[in-house]
Design a protein around this motif. Structure first.
Motif, short mmCIF file in Angstrom:
data_model
loop_
_atom_site.label_atom_id
_atom_site.label_comp_id
_atom_site.label_asym_id
_atom_site.label_seq_id
_atom_site.Cartn_x
_atom_site.Cartn_y
_atom_site.Cartn_z
N ILE A 1 5.40 29.00 -2.33
CA ILE A 1 5.14 27.94 -1.36
C ILE A 1 4.00 28.43 -0.46
O ILE A 1 3.75 29.63 -0.37
CB ILE A 1 6.42 27.62 -0.55
CG1 ILE A 1 6.33 26.25 0.12
CG2 ILE A 1 6.78 28.73 0.43
CD1 ILE A 1 7.68 25.69 0.56
N VAL A 2 3.31 27.50 0.19
CA VAL A 2 2.13 27.85 0.98
C VAL A 2 2.39 27.53 2.45
O VAL A 2 2.86 26.43 2.78
CB VAL A 2 0.89 27.08 0.47
CG1 VAL A 2 -0.35 27.46 1.28
CG2 VAL A 2 0.66 27.37 -1.01
N VAL A 3 2.07 28.49 3.32
CA VAL A 3 2.22 28.32 4.77
C VAL A 3 0.84 28.38 5.40
O VAL A 3 0.07 29.32 5.15
CB VAL A 3 3.13 29.41 5.37
CG1 VAL A 3 3.23 29.25 6.89
CG2 VAL A 3 4.52 29.36 4.73
N LYS A 4 0.51 27.37 6.23
CA LYS A 4 -0.80 27.31 6.86
C LYS A 4 -0.66 27.08 8.36
O LYS A 4 0.07 26.19 8.79
CB LYS A 4 -1.63 26.15 6.29
CG LYS A 4 -1.94 26.26 4.80
CD LYS A 4 -2.75 25.07 4.32
CE LYS A 4 -3.13 25.21 2.85
NZ LYS A 4 -3.94 24.05 2.38
N ALA A 5 -1.37 27.92 9.14
CA ALA A 5 -1.54 27.60 10.55
C ALA A 5 -2.31 26.29 10.64
O ALA A 5 -3.27 26.06 9.89
CB ALA A 5 -2.29 28.72 11.26
N ASP A 6 -1.91 25.40 11.56
CA ASP A 6 -2.51 24.08 11.60
C ASP A 6 -3.98 24.10 12.00
O ASP A 6 -4.80 23.36 11.47
CB ASP A 6 -1.75 23.19 12.60
CG ASP A 6 -2.35 21.80 12.69
OD1 ASP A 6 -2.21 21.03 11.74
OD2 ASP A 6 -2.99 21.49 13.72
N GLY A 7 -4.35 24.97 12.93
CA GLY A 7 -5.70 24.94 13.50
C GLY A 7 -6.64 25.95 12.88
O GLY A 7 -6.38 26.52 11.81
N LEU A 8 -7.78 26.16 13.54
CA LEU A 8 -8.83 27.06 13.04
C LEU A 8 -8.37 28.51 13.17
O LEU A 8 -8.01 28.96 14.25
CB LEU A 8 -10.12 26.87 13.83
CG LEU A 8 -10.79 25.50 13.76
CD1 LEU A 8 -12.07 25.51 14.59
CD2 LEU A 8 -11.08 25.12 12.32
N ALA A 9 -8.40 29.23 12.04
CA ALA A 9 -7.95 30.63 12.04
C ALA A 9 -8.93 31.51 11.28
O ALA A 9 -8.55 32.52 10.69
CB ALA A 9 -6.55 30.74 11.44
N ALA A 10 -10.21 31.11 11.27
CA ALA A 10 -11.28 31.91 10.64
C ALA A 10 -10.96 32.26 9.19
O ALA A 10 -11.29 33.34 8.72
CB ALA A 10 -11.53 33.18 11.45
N GLY A 11 -10.36 31.32 8.48
CA GLY A 11 -10.09 31.53 7.06
C GLY A 11 -8.91 32.42 6.77
O GLY A 11 -8.64 32.76 5.62
N LYS A 12 -8.17 32.82 7.82
CA LYS A 12 -7.09 33.80 7.61
C LYS A 12 -5.71 33.24 7.91
O LYS A 12 -4.74 33.99 7.92
CB LYS A 12 -7.35 35.05 8.47
CG LYS A 12 -8.68 35.74 8.18
CD LYS A 12 -8.76 37.06 8.91
CE LYS A 12 -10.13 37.69 8.74
NZ LYS A 12 -11.12 37.23 9.71
N GLY A 13 -5.59 31.97 8.16
CA GLY A 13 -4.30 31.41 8.55
C GLY A 13 -3.48 30.86 7.41
O GLY A 13 -2.51 30.12 7.65
N VAL A 14 -3.81 31.21 6.17
CA VAL A 14 -3.11 30.67 5.00
C VAL A 14 -2.39 31.79 4.28
O VAL A 14 -2.98 32.83 3.97
CB VAL A 14 -4.10 29.98 4.04
CG1 VAL A 14 -3.38 29.48 2.79
CG2 VAL A 14 -4.81 28.82 4.74
N THR A 15 -1.11 31.57 3.99
CA THR A 15 -0.33 32.53 3.20
C THR A 15 0.21 31.83 1.97
O THR A 15 0.92 30.83 2.08
CB THR A 15 0.85 33.10 4.01
OG1 THR A 15 0.34 33.79 5.16
CG2 THR A 15 1.67 34.07 3.17
N VAL A 16 -0.16 32.33 0.80
CA VAL A 16 0.42 31.86 -0.45
C VAL A 16 1.62 32.77 -0.73
O VAL A 16 1.46 33.91 -1.19
CB VAL A 16 -0.60 31.91 -1.61
CG1 VAL A 16 0.04 31.41 -2.90
CG2 VAL A 16 -1.83 31.08 -1.26
N ALA A 17 2.80 32.29 -0.39
CA ALA A 17 4.01 33.11 -0.42
C ALA A 17 4.70 32.99 -1.77
O ALA A 17 5.05 31.89 -2.21
CB ALA A 17 4.96 32.68 0.69
N MET A 18 4.90 34.14 -2.42
CA MET A 18 5.56 34.13 -3.72
C MET A 18 7.07 34.25 -3.59
O MET A 18 7.81 34.07 -4.57
CB MET A 18 5.02 35.27 -4.59
CG MET A 18 3.50 35.20 -4.80
SD MET A 18 2.88 33.55 -5.27
CE MET A 18 3.57 33.39 -6.94
N THR A 19 7.57 34.58 -2.38
CA THR A 19 9.01 34.64 -2.13
C THR A 19 9.32 33.89 -0.84
O THR A 19 8.45 33.70 0.02
CB THR A 19 9.49 36.10 -1.96
OG1 THR A 19 8.90 36.66 -0.78
CG2 THR A 19 9.10 36.96 -3.18
#
Length: 423
Positions: A140-158
Motif C-alpha cells: 500500500i502507498v502512504v503519501k504526505a498530502d503537501g509538498l515534501a521535496a519528493g520525499k513524502g511518499v512511502t511504498v510500503a510492502m508490509t
C-alpha cells in the motif's frame, strides 16, 4: 524579450540553457540561480518569497516574461501576485497549483471527474489512517498530502511499514506537508512521466520521460527527488499518449476550468501504465527534475516561443517538435543523500567532460574560484544518442571525467530501455 527565471536547480539550469538559445531573447535574468545558470543568465539578488520584490525587479528590468521553475513559489501564489501587477508569467495560479500542493485535492478531482487513478482514502488523524491500512492490507502507498521535496511518499510492502510511514507524517517528519495523509492502492505496471504545456484551455503534449526515484541501483533503497532520467519513455507509445490525453489530461483541464481554476503552465502527469491502461499516480505543476534536463536537450523548437504562447493563451495553434535522438541524464549526488549530504567538496574535471555532454548544475556553489557541492543532488550529466544505450554510454563518459570524491551516482540509469534495445 527580457526574461526572469525563478529557481536554482538543475531543472532551472536546463531551462536557462534552452532559453538562452532563443533568437527572441534580449536579456535573461535568474534568481537565485547557481554557478551553472550564471553562465547563461545574469544572477540577480532577490528573495523569491517576497513577491512584491519580484514584481518590483520585473518593473525595473522591463521583464516581458517570468518563468517559474520550482513548485514552492507556485503553490505560494507567485503567479497570481505577478499577474496582479500586470506581469506576464508562465506558471499556474495558486488555486491551480493545488494539483501538486495537495495530493488529496488531486485525488478528489479524479473521483469527481472520472479520471483513472488508484483507490484511496484521505485522513487527518493517524488512527483513522491506521484502521484503513489494516483493512486494506499491503502493499500500500502512504503519501504526505503537501509538498515534501519528493520525499513524502512511502511504498510500503508490509502493514507495519505503512503504519510507520503514517506515524512519521503525523509526528512532523515532513512539517506541515504531513498534517494530512493520502493512503492509496498499490498499482502495478511501468511508471512514466508525461508533460503538457497548458494555457488554461489547450493542453499541448510536451514529451515523455522515465525517472529513477530510488537511490540504489536496480531501483532499491529510499526514494529521492530523482537519480536520473531518459527520454522518450518507450512505454509511452503514440496510442498510450492519446489515451493519457483523452482519459487523464483533458478531463483534468475541463475539471479545473469548471472549478474556477483553469490550469496554465506545465502539467506533469506521473503515470502508471497498467494492464488496463494509464492511471494517474500524481500531478506536478512544473517541469520534472531531472526530466526537464532530457526534454530540453531533445526539444527542436524555441522554448521561449512556446512558453510565451502558453502565457498568452495561444497554444491552440502551436506544436512541439522533438529530435529523434534519445537523451539521458545521470544525477551526481553528495554522499549521504537522501539523508544528510556532505557539502563543501570541491568538484574538478568539469572542463574535461567530452564534447556533446552537458553538465547542468543542481546543487553547486562557487568558493575561492572553485565549484563546490552545496546540496543533495549536485550535478546532472546529460547526453544524447541514437539510442538510450548510446546516450547512456556518453553520459557515463561525462561522469567518469568528473573528479569529485564526495559524490556518487547510480550506474544503471536507463536500464529498462537498454534491456529493451538489447532484447
Amino acid at each position: 524579450m527580457n526574461v526572469l527565471l525563478i529557481g536554482s536547480g538543475g531543472r532551472e539550469h536546463a531551462l536557462a540553457w534552452k532559453l538562452a538559445a532563443s533568437p527572441l531573447l534580449t536579456r535573461l535574468y535568474a534568481a537565485p540561480g547557481n554557478p551553472g545558470i550564471a553562465r547563461e543568465a545574469e544572477i540577480v539578488g532577490l528573495d523569491i518569497g517576497d513577491h512584491n520584490a519580484v514584481a518590483a525587479l520585473c518593473k525595473d528590468k522591463a521583464i516581458d516574461l517570468v518563468v517559474v521553475g520550482p513548485e514552492a513559489p507556485l503553490v505560494a501564489g507567485i503567479a497570481d501576485d505577478l499577474r496582479a501587477a500586470d506581469i506576464r508569467v508562465f506558471g499556474p495560479s495558486k488555486a491551480a497549483a493545488q494539483l501538486e500542493g495537495s495530493k488529496g485535492f488531486t485525488k478528489d478531482l479524479c473521483a469527481r471527474f472520472g479520471i483513472p487513478t488508484a483507490a484511496y482514502g484521505r485522513f487527518a488523524d493517524a488512527a483513522a489512517a491506521a484502521a484503513y491500512i489494516r483493512a486494506q492490507g499491503a502493499p500500500i502507498v502512504v503519501k504526505a498530502d503537501g509538498l515534501a521535496a519528493g520525499k513524502g511518499v512511502t511504498v510500503a510492502m508490509t502493514v507495519e511499514e505503512a503504519l510507520a510511514a503514517v506515524a512519521a507524517c503525523f509526528d512532523g517528519a515532513f512539517g506541515g506537508a504531513g498534517a494530512e495523509v493520502v493512503v492509496e492502492e498499490f498499482l502495478t505496471g511501468e511508471e512514466a512521466s508525461f508533460f503538457c504545456l497548458c494555457d488554461g484551455s489547450t493542453a499541448l503534449p510536451f514529451g515523455t520521460a522515465q525517472d529513477h526515484k530510488r537511490v540504489g541501483e536496480g531501483d532499491t533503497g529510499p526514494n529521492t527527488g530523482g537519480m536520473g532520467a531518459y527520454s522518450p519513455a518507450p512505454v509511452m507509445t503514440p496510442e498510450m499518449v492519446e489515451r493519457a490525453m483523452r482519459d487523464i489530461v483533458e478531463p483534468t483541464m475541463r475539471g479545473m476550468a469548471e472549478l474556477g481554476a483553469p490550469f496554465a503552465g506545465v502539467l506533469f502527469a506521473g503515470l502508471m501504465i497498467t494492464p488496463g491502461g494509464p492511471k494517474l499516480i500524481e500531478y506536478n505543476t512544473r517541469f520534472g527534475d531531472p526530466e526537464c534536463q532530457v526534454l530540453m536537450t531533445r526539444l527542436k523548437d524555441d522554448l521561449l516561443v512556446l512558453l510565451s504562447a502558453a502565457a498568452d493563451g495561444q497554444l491552440a495553434h502551436m506544436s512541439a517538435r522533438w529530435r529523434d535522438d534519445a537523451a539521458l541524464t545521470v544525477v551526481m549526488a553528495a554522499k549521504g543523500y537522501p539523508g544528510t549530504p556532505e557539502r563543501g567538496g570541491v568538484i574538478a574535471g568539469l572542463d574535461r567532460v567530452p564534447d556533446g555532454v552537458e553538465v547542468f548544475h543542481a546543487g553547486t556553489a562557487e568558493k575561492d574560484g572553485k565549484i563546490v557541492a552545496n546540496g543533495g543532488r549536485v550535478l546532472n550529466v546529460t547526453a544524447t544518442g541514437r539510442s538510450v544505450t548510446e546516450a547512456q554510454a556518453r553520459a557515463y563518459a561525462g561522469v567518469d571525467a568528473i573528479d569529485w570524491p564526495q559524490g556518487f551516482c547510480r550506474r544503471d540509469i536507463g536500464f529498462r530501455a537498454v534491456e529493451r534495445e538489447e532484447g
